[in-house]
Design an enzyme around this catalytic site. Structure first.
Site, PDB file in Angstrom:
ATOM      1  N   LYS A   1       1.143   4.112  -3.064  1.00  0.00           N
ATOM      2  CA  LYS A   1       0.741   5.519  -2.951  1.00  0.00           C
ATOM      3  C   LYS A   1       1.940   6.445  -3.186  1.00  0.00           C
ATOM      4  CE  LYS A   1      -3.703   4.954  -2.008  1.00  0.00           C
ATOM      5  NZ  LYS A   1      -4.747   5.326  -2.976  1.00  0.00           N
TER       6      LYS A   1
ATOM      7  N   TYR B   1       0.830  -1.217   0.000  1.00  0.00           N
ATOM      8  CA  TYR B   1       0.000   0.000   0.000  1.00  0.00           C
ATOM      9  C   TYR B   1       0.863   1.265   0.000  1.00  0.00           C
ATOM     10  CZ  TYR B   1      -3.787   3.216   1.274  1.00  0.00           C
ATOM     11  OH  TYR B   1      -4.696   4.248   1.285  1.00  0.00           O
TER      12      TYR B   1
HETATM   13  N1  LIG Z   1     -10.061   5.588   4.536  1.00  0.00           N
HETATM   14  C1  LIG Z   1      -8.937   6.256   4.759  1.00  0.00           C
HETATM   15  O1  LIG Z   1      -8.628   6.618   5.916  1.00  0.00           O
HETATM   16  C2  LIG Z   1      -8.027   6.593   3.624  1.00  0.00           C
HETATM   17  C3  LIG Z   1      -6.870   7.311   3.920  1.00  0.00           C
HETATM   18  C4  LIG Z   1      -6.022   7.666   2.873  1.00  0.00           C
HETATM   19  C5  LIG Z   1      -6.352   7.313   1.580  1.00  0.00           C
HETATM   20  N2  LIG Z   1      -7.484   6.585   1.320  1.00  0.00           N
HETATM   21  C6  LIG Z   1      -7.764   6.252  -0.084  1.00  0.00           C
HETATM   22  O2  LIG Z   1      -9.061   6.726  -0.391  1.00  0.00           O
HETATM   23  C7  LIG Z   1      -9.587   5.975  -1.506  1.00  0.00           C
HETATM   24  C8  LIG Z   1     -10.989   5.495  -1.173  1.00  0.00           C
HETATM   25  O3  LIG Z   1     -10.890   4.581  -0.107  1.00  0.00           O
HETATM   26  P1  LIG Z   1     -12.036   4.383   0.983  1.00  0.00           P
HETATM   27  O4  LIG Z   1     -11.414   4.594   2.311  1.00  0.00           O
HETATM   28  O5  LIG Z   1     -13.257   5.143   0.631  1.00  0.00           O
HETATM   29  O6  LIG Z   1     -12.254   2.807   0.838  1.00  0.00           O
HETATM   30  P2  LIG Z   1     -13.538   1.923   0.427  1.00  0.00           P
HETATM   31  O7  LIG Z   1     -14.740   2.364   1.160  1.00  0.00           O
HETATM   32  O8  LIG Z   1     -13.046   0.527   0.583  1.00  0.00           O
HETATM   33  O9  LIG Z   1     -13.760   2.260  -1.121  1.00  0.00           O
HETATM   34  C9  LIG Z   1     -12.870   1.820  -2.109  1.00  0.00           C
HETATM   35  C10 LIG Z   1     -13.553   1.962  -3.452  1.00  0.00           C
HETATM   36  O10 LIG Z   1     -12.627   1.528  -4.473  1.00  0.00           O
HETATM   37  C11 LIG Z   1     -13.338   0.625  -5.315  1.00  0.00           C
HETATM   38  N3  LIG Z   1     -12.471  -0.277  -6.055  1.00  0.00           N
HETATM   39  C12 LIG Z   1     -11.634  -1.227  -5.588  1.00  0.00           C
HETATM   40  N4  LIG Z   1     -11.069  -1.885  -6.611  1.00  0.00           N
HETATM   41  C13 LIG Z   1     -11.557  -1.329  -7.759  1.00  0.00           C
HETATM   42  C14 LIG Z   1     -11.381  -1.565  -9.140  1.00  0.00           C
HETATM   43  N5  LIG Z   1     -10.562  -2.554  -9.596  1.00  0.00           N
HETATM   44  N6  LIG Z   1     -12.031  -0.791 -10.034  1.00  0.00           N
HETATM   45  C15 LIG Z   1     -12.863   0.186  -9.603  1.00  0.00           C
HETATM   46  N7  LIG Z   1     -13.112   0.435  -8.318  1.00  0.00           N
HETATM   47  C16 LIG Z   1     -12.453  -0.312  -7.404  1.00  0.00           C
HETATM   48  C17 LIG Z   1     -14.270  -0.113  -4.381  1.00  0.00           C
HETATM   49  O11 LIG Z   1     -15.272  -0.811  -5.094  1.00  0.00           O
HETATM   50  P3  LIG Z   1     -16.008  -2.138  -4.478  1.00  0.00           P
HETATM   51  O12 LIG Z   1     -17.067  -1.641  -3.542  1.00  0.00           O
HETATM   52  O13 LIG Z   1     -16.525  -2.804  -5.694  1.00  0.00           O
HETATM   53  O14 LIG Z   1     -14.946  -2.933  -3.771  1.00  0.00           O
HETATM   54  C18 LIG Z   1     -14.802   1.070  -3.574  1.00  0.00           C
HETATM   55  O15 LIG Z   1     -15.790   1.756  -4.304  1.00  0.00           O
HETATM   56  C19 LIG Z   1      -8.575   4.855  -1.760  1.00  0.00           C
HETATM   57  O16 LIG Z   1      -7.700   5.208  -2.812  1.00  0.00           O
HETATM   58  C20 LIG Z   1      -7.811   4.784  -0.450  1.00  0.00           C
HETATM   59  O17 LIG Z   1      -6.529   4.217  -0.588  1.00  0.00           O
HETATM   60  C21 LIG Z   1      -8.322   6.216   2.313  1.00  0.00           C
END
Ligand SMILES: NC(=O)c1ccc[n+]([C@@H]2O[C@H](COP(=O)([O-])OP(=O)(O)OC[C@H]3O[C@@H](n4cnc5c(N)ncnc54)[C@H](OP(=O)(O)O)[C@@H]3O)[C@@H](O)[C@H]2O)c1
Length: 249
Positions: free
Chosen positions: A171, A167
């Site tokens: 990033k 991860y």
């Molecule tokens: N949460 C945090 O604290 C945090 C912090 C820093 C960065 N981020 C980043 O923020 C972004 C969103 O994450 P989140 O926290 O909202 O997580 P999340 O709720 O798990 O959402 C992830 C999204 O990515 C989609 N996805 C995964 N694989 C995919 C693919 N092959 N093609 C298209 N869509 C795909 C998932 O779809 P499905 O529902 O079909 O799996 C879901 O809609 C990510 O890039 C993550 O690394 C999150």
């Protein structure tokens, strides 16, 4: 459904928008009067998310988009080209954090590949497919959703830093990709920035984050709606008190 979009309407695409931060970013952009394509790899999850937004009167549209599938990416670009002919905002949000978490020395190359397919190669595939549409916009913006865990400087200066090999390095790569695109697209007026939403409670972290998805969406939305003299080639992050600052590379 009438898919025509007026030439003056701002149009955005958010990948991985069926839930979490992506959904909240889409909702926020819709609330600002835009037309928003919610990209989702799963049709049921995507159409369910879009239906909830359409029911509230928003011009939300589903587009099937698996960022690891070139045919899906190309078809999504074709759909937007036929509906609107251009795109103003691309938010590369789709991302994964593989679980269970292994020590770097126990992380398999397969796990690295699976993570990179989505977090790195998927961003390149979607960006390249959408760029012909973005180039037709008068004020295109690209936001790549990165993480504080992608900061090499923070990792090198903090003993307690989580050592998530796949991860974190994905990033960090995304940050380098952001700067590289920003440099190419500067003269075209396309602003490209990496945004860490902060620690956000979503499925990715078992809802262990501090901010709500709506709070985590604030900085991505701000960077997606920058004025023409806004920054490009930067990384920014949000603290728990929602203050925003530069994220060290
Ligand atoms: N949460 C945090 O604290 C945090 C912090 C820093 C960065 N981020 C980043 O923020 C972004 C969103 O994450 P989140 O926290 O909202 O997580 P999340 O709720 O798990 O959402 C992830 C999204 O990515 C989609 N996805 C995964 N694989 C995919 C693919 N092959 N093609 C298209 N869509 C795909 C998932 O779809 P499905 O529902 O079909 O799996 C879901 O809609 C990510 O890039 C993550 O690394 C999150």
């Amino acid at each position: 459904m009438n898919t025509h979009i007026s030439p003056t309407q701002r149009l955005a695409l958010v990948t991985g928008a069926n839930k979490g931060i992506g959904y909240a970013v889409a909702e926020g952009l819709l609330g600002r009067g835009m037309t928003v394509y919610l990209g989702a790899r799963d049709t049921y999850r995507g159409t369910s998310a879009v239906s909830a937004l359409v029911a509230r009167g928003y011009d939300a549209r589903f587009v099937q988009l698996d960022v690891t599938d070139q045919a899906s990416v190309d078809a999504a670009a074709m759909t937007i080209a036929q509906d609107a002919g251009e795109l103003d905002i691309l938010v590369n949000n789709a991302g994964v954090l593989a679980t269970p978490i292994h020590a770097p020395s126990a992380t398999s190359v397969d796990e690295m590949r699976e993570t990179y397919e989505i977090n790195v190669f998927g961003v390149v595939a979607v960006t390249n497919a959408m760029l012909p549409l973005l180039r037709r916009s008068a004020a295109a913006r690209i936001v790549n959703i990165t993480s504080n865990l992608g900061s090499v400087s923070l990792a090198a200066s903090s003993r307690g830093f989580p050592q998530l090999l796949a991860y974190n390095s994905s990033k960090a790569s995304l940050n380098a990709i952001t700067v590289t695109y920003a440099n190419e697209l500067r003269n075209a007026g396309i602003l490209v920035n990496a945004v860490s939403p902060g620690s956000v409670a979503t499925d990715q972290n078992g809802h262990g984050g501090v901010l709500t998805a709506e709070q985590g969406a604030l900085l991505p939305i701000r960077m997606a709606t920058l004025p023409s003299d806004g920054p490009t080639g930067t990384a920014v992050t949000a603290d728990e008190d929602l203050t925003h600052h530069r994220l060290p590379w």
